[in-house]
Motif scaffolding. Sequence first.
Motif, short mmCIF file in Angstrom:
data_model
loop_
_atom_site.label_atom_id
_atom_site.label_comp_id
_atom_site.label_asym_id
_atom_site.label_seq_id
_atom_site.Cartn_x
_atom_site.Cartn_y
_atom_site.Cartn_z
N HIS A 120 29.11 51.80 6.32
CA HIS A 120 26.90 50.65 6.50
C HIS A 120 26.12 51.75 7.38
O HIS A 120 25.52 52.31 7.11
CB HIS A 120 27.16 49.57 6.50
CG HIS A 120 26.09 48.92 6.04
ND1 HIS A 120 24.66 48.15 7.46
CD2 HIS A 120 25.05 48.39 5.55
CE1 HIS A 120 24.08 47.91 7.18
NE2 HIS A 120 24.08 47.55 5.33
N MET A 180 22.62 54.08 6.69
CA MET A 180 21.73 53.50 7.27
C MET A 180 20.91 54.54 7.60
O MET A 180 19.64 54.92 7.61
CB MET A 180 21.87 52.24 8.27
CG MET A 180 22.00 51.02 7.70
SD MET A 180 20.87 50.25 6.78
CE MET A 180 19.26 49.55 8.08
N SER A 234 15.55 49.19 11.07
CA SER A 234 16.57 48.80 10.32
C SER A 234 16.18 47.54 9.82
O SER A 234 16.56 47.30 8.57
CB SER A 234 18.16 49.03 11.30
OG SER A 234 18.09 48.30 12.20
N GLN A 235 16.02 46.19 10.48
CA GLN A 235 15.31 45.08 9.54
C GLN A 235 14.83 45.53 8.73
O GLN A 235 15.16 45.05 8.05
CB GLN A 235 15.10 44.05 10.83
CG GLN A 235 15.09 42.96 10.16
CD GLN A 235 16.37 42.45 10.00
OE1 GLN A 235 17.13 42.41 10.18
NE2 GLN A 235 16.00 42.00 8.64
N LYS A 292 16.66 46.75 6.18
CA LYS A 292 17.50 45.77 4.91
C LYS A 292 17.08 44.93 3.79
O LYS A 292 17.57 44.87 3.27
CB LYS A 292 17.93 45.42 6.35
CG LYS A 292 19.58 46.29 6.97
CD LYS A 292 20.40 45.11 7.93
CE LYS A 292 21.24 45.98 8.77
NZ LYS A 292 21.79 45.61 10.19
N ASP A 293 15.65 44.99 4.33
CA ASP A 293 14.14 43.58 4.01
C ASP A 293 13.91 43.92 2.40
O ASP A 293 14.10 44.10 1.58
CB ASP A 293 13.17 43.13 5.10
CG ASP A 293 13.70 42.34 5.80
OD1 ASP A 293 14.97 41.73 6.42
OD2 ASP A 293 13.05 42.43 6.81
N THR A 307 16.92 45.08 0.37
CA THR A 307 17.13 43.00 -0.41
C THR A 307 16.26 42.80 -1.52
O THR A 307 16.31 42.60 -2.54
CB THR A 307 17.49 42.28 0.66
OG1 THR A 307 18.39 42.34 1.78
CG2 THR A 307 17.54 41.08 0.38
#
Length: 119
Positions: A61, A65, A81-82, A85-86, A89
């Motif tokens: 992972h 990233m 990174s958030q 990820k968002d 998703t």
Amino acid sequence: MSILLLAIAIFVMTRIYKKVMNSLLRLLEDQMSNFNDFQKMINSLNKEKLSDLCEEFLTNHEAAMNILFKYCSEFGLIFDSQEIKDNMTIMHKNGDFDNIVCFGIELSENQLYKKFHPS
């Protein structure tokens, strides 16, 4: 006199409310723009790169990233990174990756993928 104070208070509160709402709208527009830019970047990648990225996410992972950070940077985008990820998703939920082959199976046919990314 108290009516004047009440009118001033209403005026001030209305101005504050408008400023807060405008700030929230700008933030929402920025987030949508960021997502749209991220989506354009992902869609600019060929299927082979997306397949490799999918397989990397399943095996390492952190490396995946880092690859996404690199792709974003090459596209002129900066995300933490958030945010990545968002955005990923959202794209998963939209089914944007369903036709990507990962370890020889299209994600739309992969039962484990469907379990964790229901449409």
